[in-house]
Motif scaffolding. Structure first.
Motif, PDB file in Angstrom:
ATOM      1  N   GLN A 165     -14.681   1.703  46.914  1.00  0.00           N
ATOM      2  CA  GLN A 165     -15.544   2.125  45.662  1.00  0.00           C
ATOM      3  C   GLN A 165     -15.630   1.409  44.666  1.00  0.00           C
ATOM      4  O   GLN A 165     -16.702   0.891  44.369  1.00  0.00           O
ATOM      5  CB  GLN A 165     -16.278   3.525  45.657  1.00  0.00           C
ATOM      6  N   LEU A 166     -14.548   1.154  45.003  1.00  0.00           N
ATOM      7  CA  LEU A 166     -14.205   0.019  43.936  1.00  0.00           C
ATOM      8  C   LEU A 166     -14.943  -1.746  43.389  1.00  0.00           C
ATOM      9  O   LEU A 166     -15.791  -2.262  42.546  1.00  0.00           O
ATOM     10  CB  LEU A 166     -12.565  -0.388  43.356  1.00  0.00           C
ATOM     11  N   ALA A 167     -15.289  -2.499  45.004  1.00  0.00           N
ATOM     12  CA  ALA A 167     -16.297  -3.723  44.939  1.00  0.00           C
ATOM     13  C   ALA A 167     -17.064  -3.173  44.721  1.00  0.00           C
ATOM     14  O   ALA A 167     -18.206  -3.842  43.509  1.00  0.00           O
ATOM     15  CB  ALA A 167     -16.008  -3.608  46.754  1.00  0.00           C
ATOM     16  N   GLN A 168     -18.445  -1.995  45.018  1.00  0.00           N
ATOM     17  CA  GLN A 168     -19.171  -1.607  44.182  1.00  0.00           C
ATOM     18  C   GLN A 168     -19.766  -1.412  42.940  1.00  0.00           C
ATOM     19  O   GLN A 168     -20.350  -1.522  41.980  1.00  0.00           O
ATOM     20  CB  GLN A 168     -19.653  -0.216  45.177  1.00  0.00           C
ATOM     21  N   GLN A 169     -18.340  -0.713  42.599  1.00  0.00           N
ATOM     22  CA  GLN A 169     -18.228  -0.191  40.862  1.00  0.00           C
ATOM     23  C   GLN A 169     -18.354  -1.776  40.401  1.00  0.00           C
ATOM     24  O   GLN A 169     -18.885  -2.006  39.301  1.00  0.00           O
ATOM     25  CB  GLN A 169     -16.898   0.726  40.586  1.00  0.00           C
ATOM     26  N   ALA A 170     -17.764  -2.360  40.602  1.00  0.00           N
ATOM     27  CA  ALA A 170     -17.532  -3.620  39.943  1.00  0.00           C
ATOM     28  C   ALA A 170     -18.320  -5.030  40.427  1.00  0.00           C
ATOM     29  O   ALA A 170     -18.443  -5.619  39.058  1.00  0.00           O
ATOM     30  CB  ALA A 170     -16.200  -5.076  41.383  1.00  0.00           C
ATOM     31  N   GLU A 171     -19.067  -5.218  40.838  1.00  0.00           N
ATOM     32  CA  GLU A 171     -20.536  -4.986  41.451  1.00  0.00           C
ATOM     33  C   GLU A 171     -21.874  -5.245  40.151  1.00  0.00           C
ATOM     34  O   GLU A 171     -22.384  -5.117  39.449  1.00  0.00           O
ATOM     35  CB  GLU A 171     -21.018  -5.093  42.929  1.00  0.00           C
ATOM     36  N   ARG A 172     -21.478  -2.935  39.884  1.00  0.00           N
ATOM     37  CA  ARG A 172     -22.297  -2.573  38.989  1.00  0.00           C
ATOM     38  C   ARG A 172     -22.082  -3.726  37.073  1.00  0.00           C
ATOM     39  O   ARG A 172     -23.080  -3.434  36.498  1.00  0.00           O
ATOM     40  CB  ARG A 172     -21.984  -1.209  38.760  1.00  0.00           C
ATOM     41  N   TRP A 173     -20.721  -3.273  37.311  1.00  0.00           N
ATOM     42  CA  TRP A 173     -20.617  -3.794  35.674  1.00  0.00           C
ATOM     43  C   TRP A 173     -20.212  -4.959  35.544  1.00  0.00           C
ATOM     44  O   TRP A 173     -19.513  -5.575  34.366  1.00  0.00           O
ATOM     45  CB  TRP A 173     -18.316  -3.339  36.059  1.00  0.00           C
ATOM     46  N   GLY A 174     -20.520  -6.142  36.829  1.00  0.00           N
ATOM     47  CA  GLY A 174     -20.742  -7.614  36.360  1.00  0.00           C
ATOM     48  C   GLY A 174     -19.497  -8.586  36.689  1.00  0.00           C
ATOM     49  O   GLY A 174     -19.152  -9.880  36.235  1.00  0.00           O
ATOM     50  N   TYR A 175     -18.538  -7.678  37.098  1.00  0.00           N
ATOM     51  CA  TYR A 175     -17.439  -7.886  38.163  1.00  0.00           C
ATOM     52  C   TYR A 175     -18.049  -9.760  38.663  1.00  0.00           C
ATOM     53  O   TYR A 175     -18.954  -9.893  38.914  1.00  0.00           O
ATOM     54  CB  TYR A 175     -16.205  -7.671  38.277  1.00  0.00           C
ATOM     55  N   HIS A 176     -17.897 -11.004  38.820  1.00  0.00           N
ATOM     56  CA  HIS A 176     -17.741 -12.264  39.439  1.00  0.00           C
ATOM     57  C   HIS A 176     -17.638 -12.305  40.690  1.00  0.00           C
ATOM     58  O   HIS A 176     -18.565 -12.876  42.236  1.00  0.00           O
ATOM     59  CB  HIS A 176     -17.419 -13.675  38.762  1.00  0.00           C
ATOM     60  N   ARG A 177     -15.930 -11.865  41.409  1.00  0.00           N
ATOM     61  CA  ARG A 177     -15.694 -12.076  42.625  1.00  0.00           C
ATOM     62  C   ARG A 177     -14.987 -10.782  42.810  1.00  0.00           C
ATOM     63  O   ARG A 177     -14.047 -10.061  41.960  1.00  0.00           O
ATOM     64  CB  ARG A 177     -14.989 -12.971  42.335  1.00  0.00           C
ATOM     65  N   PHE A 178     -14.634 -10.203  44.112  1.00  0.00           N
ATOM     66  CA  PHE A 178     -13.803  -9.547  44.449  1.00  0.00           C
ATOM     67  C   PHE A 178     -13.107 -10.115  45.705  1.00  0.00           C
ATOM     68  O   PHE A 178     -14.110 -10.181  46.574  1.00  0.00           O
ATOM     69  CB  PHE A 178     -14.748  -7.854  45.077  1.00  0.00           C
ATOM     70  N   TRP A 179     -12.091  -9.467  45.606  1.00  0.00           N
ATOM     71  CA  TRP A 179     -10.533 -10.327  46.234  1.00  0.00           C
ATOM     72  C   TRP A 179     -10.189  -9.206  47.111  1.00  0.00           C
ATOM     73  O   TRP A 179      -9.202  -8.373  46.362  1.00  0.00           O
ATOM     74  CB  TRP A 179     -10.068 -11.734  45.622  1.00  0.00           C
ATOM     75  N   GLU A 220     -10.008 -10.532  55.504  1.00  0.00           N
ATOM     76  CA  GLU A 220     -10.909 -10.708  56.143  1.00  0.00           C
ATOM     77  C   GLU A 220     -11.864  -9.366  57.139  1.00  0.00           C
ATOM     78  O   GLU A 220     -13.221  -9.656  57.271  1.00  0.00           O
ATOM     79  CB  GLU A 220     -11.247 -12.233  57.682  1.00  0.00           C
ATOM     80  N   VAL A 221     -10.898  -8.394  57.347  1.00  0.00           N
ATOM     81  CA  VAL A 221     -11.512  -7.672  58.019  1.00  0.00           C
ATOM     82  C   VAL A 221     -12.429  -6.795  56.864  1.00  0.00           C
ATOM     83  O   VAL A 221     -13.226  -6.017  57.514  1.00  0.00           O
ATOM     84  CB  VAL A 221     -10.607  -6.827  59.023  1.00  0.00           C
ATOM     85  N   LEU A 222     -11.424  -6.052  55.724  1.00  0.00           N
ATOM     86  CA  LEU A 222     -11.916  -6.014  54.987  1.00  0.00           C
ATOM     87  C   LEU A 222     -13.672  -6.771  54.254  1.00  0.00           C
ATOM     88  O   LEU A 222     -14.443  -5.828  53.874  1.00  0.00           O
ATOM     89  CB  LEU A 222     -10.711  -5.274  53.444  1.00  0.00           C
ATOM     90  N   ILE A 223     -13.373  -7.961  54.244  1.00  0.00           N
ATOM     91  CA  ILE A 223     -14.658  -8.870  53.721  1.00  0.00           C
ATOM     92  C   ILE A 223     -15.339  -8.602  54.602  1.00  0.00           C
ATOM     93  O   ILE A 223     -16.800  -7.887  53.563  1.00  0.00           O
ATOM     94  CB  ILE A 223     -13.782 -10.172  53.426  1.00  0.00           C
ATOM     95  N   ALA A 224     -15.789  -8.210  55.616  1.00  0.00           N
ATOM     96  CA  ALA A 224     -16.952  -7.768  56.542  1.00  0.00           C
ATOM     97  C   ALA A 224     -17.519  -6.646  55.813  1.00  0.00           C
ATOM     98  O   ALA A 224     -18.463  -6.309  55.832  1.00  0.00           O
ATOM     99  CB  ALA A 224     -16.691  -8.335  57.561  1.00  0.00           C
ATOM    100  N   TRP A 225     -16.582  -5.812  55.742  1.00  0.00           N
ATOM    101  CA  TRP A 225     -16.950  -4.141  55.420  1.00  0.00           C
ATOM    102  C   TRP A 225     -17.740  -4.119  54.006  1.00  0.00           C
ATOM    103  O   TRP A 225     -18.279  -3.485  53.914  1.00  0.00           O
ATOM    104  CB  TRP A 225     -15.737  -3.735  55.635  1.00  0.00           C
ATOM    105  N   ILE A 226     -16.823  -5.046  53.450  1.00  0.00           N
ATOM    106  CA  ILE A 226     -17.926  -4.849  51.949  1.00  0.00           C
ATOM    107  C   ILE A 226     -18.552  -5.721  51.780  1.00  0.00           C
ATOM    108  O   ILE A 226     -19.466  -4.852  51.081  1.00  0.00           O
ATOM    109  CB  ILE A 226     -16.623  -5.621  51.077  1.00  0.00           C
ATOM    110  N   ILE A 227     -18.969  -6.848  52.525  1.00  0.00           N
ATOM    111  CA  ILE A 227     -19.958  -7.161  52.081  1.00  0.00           C
ATOM    112  C   ILE A 227     -21.538  -6.958  52.439  1.00  0.00           C
ATOM    113  O   ILE A 227     -22.730  -6.726  51.907  1.00  0.00           O
ATOM    114  CB  ILE A 227     -19.983  -9.099  52.799  1.00  0.00           C
ATOM    115  N   ALA A 228     -21.021  -6.006  53.890  1.00  0.00           N
ATOM    116  CA  ALA A 228     -22.274  -5.242  54.702  1.00  0.00           C
ATOM    117  C   ALA A 228     -22.687  -4.157  52.969  1.00  0.00           C
ATOM    118  O   ALA A 228     -23.738  -3.535  53.685  1.00  0.00           O
ATOM    119  CB  ALA A 228     -21.451  -4.821  55.956  1.00  0.00           C
TER     120      ALA A 228
END
Length: 332
Positions: A28-42, A58-66
């Motif tokens: 949820q934070l990654a999705q909010q960060a995208e809306r707020w304009g953050y450049h990267r989510f690590w 690397e497992v979480l990255i795959a989940w989040i990019i989807a």
């Protein structure tokens, strides 16, 4: 504003809740960060702790990019000492094939845990064959650099699939040694001021990296934003960092004296020093924190800050990051 903002998330787990709840908040934070304009989510890597739910970024990255659209997603970072550089290259080439132009590979030298987990992760590994961290980093870079035109050569070894746009590469560190290594091997440096806020060390490291590479490093900082300075003070009350310095061994940064003592005990070390560390913690209202970021940007010529918010309470954490981002966008 002349700098970008990005986020580092550790998936903090609250008492008496399942890790799945923390991981859902990370998404949820990654999705909010995208809306707020953050450049990267690590995503960070931490082992054998009930307080953090991210041992495999690397497992979480795959989940989040989807489940996001355009924000860059990456590791902050993969603890390379535990793994085969070839396998890390395979993982991140696969991720970069799934989401071309959106994947970051950040690697670090730290263990991401205490000696018990380090021994388990490296069980059966020949330390001499593994080589030094610099040798591992060089191998990883070589696997990532494999030319596409040779991919069909069945007599050659490649970290397949070979993506059209490989992952961007970052080395996490807080020393002139890390700056030199990053510059020599063509990795972008991220100075870990969220773990070591020594301003003179930061200045020397950033200057060394720029002199050797011609590039500007990113800087990771701890940030807590609230609606008032008093509220921000309450949120960071009790925040501490310690560095364990071991004679002839690898040092480590930990979040409590108890963890420092456990590190020493699990490692069987007898010649060591436990030192309090001052992180680069910026706190206050959004305007106050941005004034501090502006000062850092002007003094050190920083183009991008990686924001680590060291509070676990979900609402306060999200509020901090929202205030920081929305003030940044309005001011810009």
């Amino acid at each position: 504003m002349s700098y970008r903002l990005s986020l580092l998330d550790k998936s903090p787990v609250l008492a008496d809740e399942p890790a799945s709840s923390a991981l859902q908040r990370t998404l949820q934070l990654a999705q909010q960060a995208e809306r707020w304009g953050y450049h990267r989510f690590w995503l960070a890597e931490h082992h054998n702790t009930a307080q953090l739910a991210s041992p495999s970024p690397e497992v979480l990255i795959a989940w989040i990019i989807a489940q996001t659209q355009h924000i860059r997603v990456g590791s902050g970072g993969v603890m390379l000492q535990h793994y085969s550089p070839y396998k890390v290259a395979e993982n991140f080439n696969l991720l970069a094939s799934l989401a071309p132009g959106r994947i970051d590979l950040g690697v670090g030298k730290a263990p991401g845990g205490l000696p018990l987990s380090t021994r388990a992760l490296q069980a059966g590994v020949d330390a001499q064959a593994k080589g030094s961290f610099a040798e591992q980093l060089k191998q990883l870079g070589q696997w990532l650099d494999a030319p596409q035109r040779e991919a069909d050569d069945e007599e050659a070894l490649h970290a397949t699939p070979l993506p059209p746009r490989p992952a961007n590469r970052f080395l996490l560190g807080a020393s002139e040694e890390s700056a030199t290594l990053a510059a020599q091997q063509g990795w972008q440096l991220v100075f870990a001021a969220h773990l070591n806020g020594d301003r003179q060390l930061m200045e020397n490291t950033l200057k060394t990296y720029h002199r050797l590479s011609g590039q500007r490093a990113l800087v990771a900082v701890q940030v807590v934003v609230a609606d008032s300075p008093a509220e921000a003070d309450l949120l960071v009350n009790g925040l501490r960092h310690f560095h364990v310095r071991v004679n002839g061994g690898q040092g480590v940064n930990v979040a409590s004296l108890e963890q420092a003592e456990r590190y020493v005990r699990q490692g069987g070390f007898s010649d060591y020093v436990i030192e309090p560390r001052t992180p680069s913690l910026l706190k206050g209202t959004a305007a106050q924190v941005h004034a501090q970021l502006d000062a850092l940007q002007q003094h050190y010529a920083v183009d991008e800050f990686i924001i680590d918010t060291p509070i676990a309470e979900p609402k306060a954490r999200v509020r901090s990051l929202e205030l920081l981002a929305t003030h940044h966008l309005v001011a810009a």
